[in-house]
Design a protein around this motif. Structure first.
Motif, PDB file in Angstrom:
ATOM      1  N   GLY A  82      44.060  41.172  37.619  1.00  0.00           N
ATOM      2  CA  GLY A  82      44.279  41.358  39.048  1.00  0.00           C
ATOM      3  C   GLY A  82      43.152  42.156  39.689  1.00  0.00           C
ATOM      4  N   ARG A  86      46.399  36.730  50.420  1.00  0.00           N
ATOM      5  CA  ARG A  86      45.770  37.062  49.146  1.00  0.00           C
ATOM      6  C   ARG A  86      45.596  38.569  49.021  1.00  0.00           C
ATOM      7  N   LEU A 104      54.789  32.326  47.104  1.00  0.00           N
ATOM      8  CA  LEU A 104      54.450  31.448  45.991  1.00  0.00           C
ATOM      9  C   LEU A 104      55.171  30.130  46.226  1.00  0.00           C
ATOM     10  N   ARG A 142      48.847  39.992  47.978  1.00  0.00           N
ATOM     11  CA  ARG A 142      49.131  39.780  46.561  1.00  0.00           C
ATOM     12  C   ARG A 142      48.229  40.639  45.681  1.00  0.00           C
ATOM     13  N   ARG A 143      47.005  40.887  46.143  1.00  0.00           N
ATOM     14  CA  ARG A 143      46.077  41.647  45.311  1.00  0.00           C
ATOM     15  C   ARG A 143      46.372  43.133  45.319  1.00  0.00           C
ATOM     16  N   GLU A 158      40.104  42.198  38.474  1.00  0.00           N
ATOM     17  CA  GLU A 158      38.929  41.342  38.400  1.00  0.00           C
ATOM     18  C   GLU A 158      38.863  40.419  39.619  1.00  0.00           C
ATOM     19  N   VAL A 159      39.978  39.775  39.956  1.00  0.00           N
ATOM     20  CA  VAL A 159      39.916  38.816  41.055  1.00  0.00           C
ATOM     21  C   VAL A 159      39.713  39.515  42.396  1.00  0.00           C
ATOM     22  N   ARG A 160      39.994  40.805  42.456  1.00  0.00           N
ATOM     23  CA  ARG A 160      39.713  41.439  43.734  1.00  0.00           C
ATOM     24  C   ARG A 160      38.362  42.138  43.743  1.00  0.00           C
ATOM     25  N   VAL A 186      47.349  46.862  39.469  1.00  0.00           N
ATOM     26  CA  VAL A 186      46.796  46.801  40.818  1.00  0.00           C
ATOM     27  C   VAL A 186      47.436  47.851  41.730  1.00  0.00           C
ATOM     28  N   SER A 189      53.186  42.935  43.294  1.00  0.00           N
ATOM     29  CA  SER A 189      52.888  42.120  42.124  1.00  0.00           C
ATOM     30  C   SER A 189      54.175  41.783  41.399  1.00  0.00           C
ATOM     31  N   MET A 190      54.049  40.838  40.482  1.00  0.00           N
ATOM     32  CA  MET A 190      55.263  40.216  39.956  1.00  0.00           C
ATOM     33  C   MET A 190      55.203  40.098  38.447  1.00  0.00           C
TER      34      MET A 190
END
Ligand SMILES: Nc1ncnc2c1ncn2[C@@H]1O[C@H](COP(=O)(O)OP(=O)(O)O)[C@@H](O)[C@H]1O
Ligand SMILES: [Mg+2]
Lengths: 726, 357
Positions: free
Chosen positions: B145, B116, B92, B119-120, B147-149, B196, B124-125
């Motif tokens: 999370g 990516r 980041l 991170r997916r 959704e974006v993957r 995730v 995770s943070m």
């Protein structure tokens, strides 16, 4: 605390702000006093000499050259010169779009097609439905009333024309503005390049670029749309870029950490979170577009501007009032509708439970609207708005009323106007003695000296001073006041030098007010409009003085009391949504045409901004400081004079800056009602073919005045105000 | 989801790989930051470096390893570079120099696409300021999370609901973040990170913005979740008691550099310098120290007939029996005598707490 991202900016970036030491400050005030005294004495000695006053019909060589330029461009366009092809296509596309919309929505017996595809009833139904869908029932009712009022007041076609010009411009604004805003929010480089461009667009009075646009796009629909577009674009870009870049950094970080792509970040995070801010930007863009769409009537743009300008120019208050009413109603409708849409957008997206019912109601009402559209297509009664006497009746009432007023208090208002002009404008006391009736060299040197003393000469003052002198010399040579016919190409060289100097000095940075002021003064001189510019400058300064008085008095009052603020602010917000031209109407109702009238309109137009900025400044003086001063036993006036005003110094200079720019743009519009000066020349340039060059030159001079006033105040603010004003 | 701490630990010991390895990591902010590392200027103190080059060395030459299933705490005063360090782990913030290995793979040289993916799916943070999406319901925040993957809507809803239940927010899935208290919002942040199913969880001072009572609840929640889901965790905090409570090991930072790394007991018993000593001076040592840290070799005259205890017994838990016993307690590990502890040794620890040196 959102430290992480803001920390990018602070380390080491904070250059020490030069603080004025006491001694230097006092010296500067003494010097300023000396300048004023010398200016006054020399002004008396040389009174009336070297004022460079030329009759309206006498054009300088440069102005003639602009006429030539106009002819050349017209010929080139006529002959299909390939340089102008893209512009032609663009003009034609815009014209086509506007005409199609007019054919669709505007029934007008004076147009060849006569009857529109969608009659007035259909237009009203569509408008109401859109208002309902976006902004809710109350706004729908408002839209219904406003749309009907257009017809009843007798300005149905013009109102729809204005809506079309505004609408087309706003759509293009969104198409250009939103991506640009996104781009700016993502790149510091783009921001630093575009910010000065947007600044210039926003400081340029609307009158200044009408001329060049006519030159390029011609008069009528295309010119009107482009003018409106340019004027309305900056707020959307600015505010959406701001909204997007201030989306909570922790949310952006958290969603990045979950593996969002940059497109996902934009569509799922930043745009939704900035939605309300973007709608605020859209609102401002719409209001600006409306204001400019009306002014565009000066370049034969269709719509409500035509009747109001015609009426104002023959001083017919009644008709100006009625068409002004249509404009005001339209402004209220558009403003309320967009604000309500902004507030509702969140509420509707959250209230998913009612989604079913909402869709049902929207569907049914859409069906009703479609039926009304169909009826209005077929039946003449629902197509052409029936004649209404109301507009004429109201106009007559208003004219009668103003006659009565001027019979009873006309003597008084005329006396007031004369007395004001005598005290503030005419020599020997008024500012004319300093600017209009004094020799050009004295005024130039005086303005330069004041600019240097207030706004600084910048780093490396000597070369800058030399550049300023060179600019001035070039301007004197180029002006054509003395020489008969300068070389053809030398204009180009001269403009090149001025523009390069302006860009260069702002790019090098560390500049003061010296170079921009010198460049502006020499420009004003070179375009051969010295005296007219001084007339406009005097009016601007006097009007700004009053704006500042209102700004400080009302601003302090508002800043000190939340109650006052809460009552006055909506009123100011309302005033600010009104298109500029409307301000002339009430002024014209009470006062005789002339410079005083233009000043009153300008004060009305600019005061709300100045008041709000000052009020916010006073309000933002930290609570603990005020409390501490209170505990030390300050009286109310001590509190205002020793704490609140000094601490909001920065805001006050900022409000002077905004006040000046607003006043300038209104003072030139006052040329329509006898204000004279540059504004009159611009208007005259559009109506008299042989004076076009002079009007164009006046546009340049207005811009130069704007830059000069802006730069002097900005640099003064930077030196005396605190960082919060930057 | 079924693995417990012990399973993971066992797995780790068989293949011997660490979950996260950081080698000589640097992050320098400022102009020409990449020129600093390896130059003589890198040895300057942070203030001097800033004065001479305009650069801030937020993380300087930090190395550590985290084993699978471990809770690894990074601690330091505000400004010591903790947030920067933890952000460098998934880039980041781009590290200036050094190496970060997650499950043996080099993060620094990863392509954007691979990063990516990481991170997916893997890391995770949880953030101090939650970073929730105000325009989305709790359930859609938690499902972000997924959704974006590209997980289908039905799948992500059911998975998100599971997570909402797991963090104790059942019934609030249709609320919006601004309708929840701070503690509940952070539970949403936690659920979002867990949704995730990452192998590593990073926490950047997740509870600093919460008030003390809620903070304690949330700490217990993390302990519970760690038992239930057994993730590797890197936990940033400036609060020593939080560090001691959660951490298997603690890394202490100052001005970007690693000052000390060790188990809670090591840190409390043998602070590396005054900075650490200052930190730990307020800690009730008897709650942290184990017998291994207070025992001593038996004196010749002592009878070795007392009760036996393990070396990792916390002093507080052993105190009663040591004081009650007539003879010194024997500290025994695997049948081997390591040392003894008597009443005086215990009292010294407890008294020292009341009169900190
Ligand atoms: N983006 C940045 N640009 C410049 N300096 C930064 C930036 N982020 C953090 N720093 C500096 O790095 C140091 C460490 O910051 P940070 O990692 O936030 O510390 P912590 O989380 O321990 O409080 C601080 O001195 C801070 O000012
Ligand atoms: Mg931090």
């Amino acid at each position: 605390m959102t430290v992480e991202l803001t920390e990018i900016e602070h380390p080491a970036a904070e250059a020490p702000v030069p603080q004025d030491d006491e001694g230097g400050g006092r010296l500067r005030w003494i010097a300023l006093g000396v300048v004023v005294v010398v200016w006054v004495i020399l002004g008396v000695i040389f009174h009336g000499k070297g004022t460079q006053d030329l009759p309206v019909s006498q054009l300088t060589a440069f102005q003639e050259w602009l006429n030539e330029l106009r002819n050349t461009i017209e010929d080139a366009k006529f002959n299909g010169n390939p340089i102008f092809l893209p512009i032609d296509w663009l003009s034609e596309a815009l014209d086509w779009t506007v005409t199609q919309l007019q054919n669709l929505f505007v029934s007008d017996s004076s147009r060849p097609q006569g009857v529109a595809q969608v009659g007035w009833a259909g237009v009203v139904a569509l408008a109401v439905w859109v208002a309902y869908a976006l902004s809710g029932l109350r706004i729908a009712i408002l839209a219904l009333a406003v749309m009907l009022s257009f017809g009843w007041l007798g300005y149905w076609e013009q109102s729809i024309d204005t809506l079309i010009i505004t609408g087309v411009s706003v759509v293009i604004c969104v198409i250009i503005g939103l991506p640009t805003g996104i781009w700016m929010s993502r790149s510091k480089r783009v921001t630093s390049v575009l910010t000065p461009v947007l600044d210039t667009m926003q400081t340029m009075p609307s009158f200044a670029y009408l001329g060049p646009l006519v030159l390029i796009f011609g008069i009528g629909n295309p010119g009107a749309v482009v003018a409106t577009l340019i004027y309305a674009l900056p707020p959307l870009i600015r505010i959406s870029a701001y909204g997007l870049s201030t989306v909570s950094p922790s949310t952006v970080e958290a969603t990045t950490a979950l593996g969002s792509t940059s497109t996902q970040l934009m569509t799922k995070v930043q745009l939704p979170m900035a939605r309300r801010t973007i709608i605020v930007g859209l609102n401002q863009t719409i209001m600006a577009a409306l204001s400019m769409a009306i002014i565009a009537a000066f370049i034969a743009g269709p719509g409500l501007g035509i009747p109001i300008i015609d009426a104002l120019s023959v001083l017919n208050v009644g008709i100006a009032f009625v068409s002004g009413m249509c404009i005001v109603f339209m402004a209220i409708m558009l403003d309320r509708a967009t604000s309500a849409a902004g507030e509702r957008s969140e509420a509707t997206s959250r209230r998913e439970v009612n989604g079913q019912r909402r869709r049902l109601i929207l569907g049914i009402s859409a069906a009703v609207a479609v039926v009304v559209v169909a009826i209005s297509h077929n039946q003449l009664r629902w197509n052409v708005f029936p004649d209404s006497e109301w507009g004429r009746r109201i106009a007559n009432w208003v004219n009668d009323a103003t006659d009565t007023i001027s019979n009873s208090i006309g003597q008084f208002t005329r006396w007031l106007s004369d007395a004001f002009t005598e005290v503030f404008l005419n020599p020997p006391f008024g500012l004319d003695a300093w600017f209009v009736d004094a020799p050009w060299w004295l005024v130039s040197l005086g303005i330069l000296a004041v600019a240097i003393l207030l706004g600084g000469a910048g780093k490396e003052a000597t070369p800058r001073l030399a550049a300023a002198v060179a600019l001035g010399a070039a301007a004197v040579l180029m002006s054509g006041y003395w020489a008969d016919s300068p070389l053809d190409m030398s204009w180009v060289i001269y403009w090149g030098a001025v523009v390069a100097l302006l860009i260069g000095s702002s790019a090098v940075g560390g500049g003061g007010a010296l170079i921009p002021t010198a460049a502006s003064i020499s420009l004003i001189f070179a375009v051969g409009l010295w005296n007219d510019s001084m007339v406009t400058l005097t009016m601007t300064l006097v009007a700004t003085l009053f704006v500042m008085i209102f700004g400080i008095v009302v601003g302090v009052w508002m800043g000190r009391s939340r109650r006052v603020d809460a009552t006055v602010r909506p009123f100011l917000d309302g005033l600010q949504t009104l298109p500029a031209l409307v301000y002339l109407v009430p002024a014209l109702a009470f006062f005789p045409a002339g410079r005083f009238l233009a000043i009153i309109a300008a004060v009305l137009y600019a005061a709300p901004v100045a008041i709000k900025i000052t009020a916010d400044g006073v309000r933002s003086v930290a609570g603990p400081t005020v409390e501490a001063a209170q505990s030390l036993g300050s009286s109310r006036w001590q509190m205002i004079g020793k704490v609140q005003l000094p601490m909001s110094k920065g805001s006050i200079v900022l409000s002077a800056n905004q006040g000046l720019l607003f006043v300038l743009s209104m003072v030139v519009i006052g040329g329509l009602v006898g204000g004279g000066g540059l504004g009159f020349l611009v208007i005259n340039g559009f109506s008299q073919r042989e004076d076009f060059g002079k009007g164009l030159a006046a546009g340049i001079a207005i811009t130069a005045l704007g830059i000069m006033l802006d730069r002097i105040t900005v640099h003064t603010a930077a030196r005396y105000g605190r960082a919060d004003t930057a | 989801m079924t693995a417990t701490v012990d399973d993971v630990g066992a797995a780790a010991s068989t293949d011997g790989q660490s979950a996260l390895t950081v080698n000589n990591l640097w992050k320098v902010f400022g102009p020409r930051a990449d020129k600093i590392v390896g130059s003589p200027e890198a040895d300057l103190s942070r203030a001097d470096l800033l004065a001479q080059t305009g650069c801030t060395a937020a993380v300087r030459d930090v190395s550590f390893e985290v084993s699978p299933g471990e809770v690894f705490v990074v601690m330091g005063l505000s400004g010591s570079g903790k947030s920067t360090l933890v952000r460098c782990l998934t880039r980041l913030i781009e590290p200036t120099a050094g190496q970060v290995l997650i499950d043996g793979e080099d993060v620094v040289s990863m392509s954007d696409t691979r990063l990516r993916e990481l991170r997916r799916h893997h890391v995770s943070m949880v953030f101090q300021h939650f970073g929730l999406l105000p325009h989305r319901k709790v359930i859609d925040n938690v499902g972000y999370g997924l959704e974006v993957r590209g997980t289908s809507k039905a799948d992500r809803r059911s998975r998100a609901q599971e997570m909402v239940d797991l963090v104790g927010l059942s019934g609030n899935e249709n609320a919006y973040p601004d309708q929840l208290s701070g503690g509940m919002q952070q539970r949403v942040g936690l659920a979002r990170a867990l949704a995730v199913d990452p192998s590593i969880l990073l926490f950047d001072e997740p509870f600093s913005a919460l008030d003390p009572l809620i903070r304690r609840d949330m700490q217990n929640e993390v302990i519970r979740l760690h038992h239930e889901v057994g993730k590797t965790m890197v936990f940033i905090t400036h609060d020593l008691s939080e560090a001691l409570k959660l951490g298997d090991r603690i890394l202490i930072m100052r001005d970007g550099a690693l000052i000390q790394m060790g188990t809670p007991a090591e840190v409390v018993a043998t602070p590396a310098d005054d900075y650490v000593r200052d930190f730990v001076s307020e800690v009730p040592r008897s709650h942290v120290l184990t017998l291994a840290w207070v025992m001593r070799p038996p004196r010749p005259d002592e009878a070795l007939t007392g009760p036996e205890m393990a070396p990792d017994t916390i002093v507080r838990d052993a105190a009663r029996r040591v004081i009650d016993a007539a003879d010194p307690v024997k500290v025994v590990d695997n049948g081997q005598l390591l040392g003894v502890v008597d009443q005086d040794d215990i009292l010294r620890v407890i008294v020292a707490e009341e009169t900190p040196s």
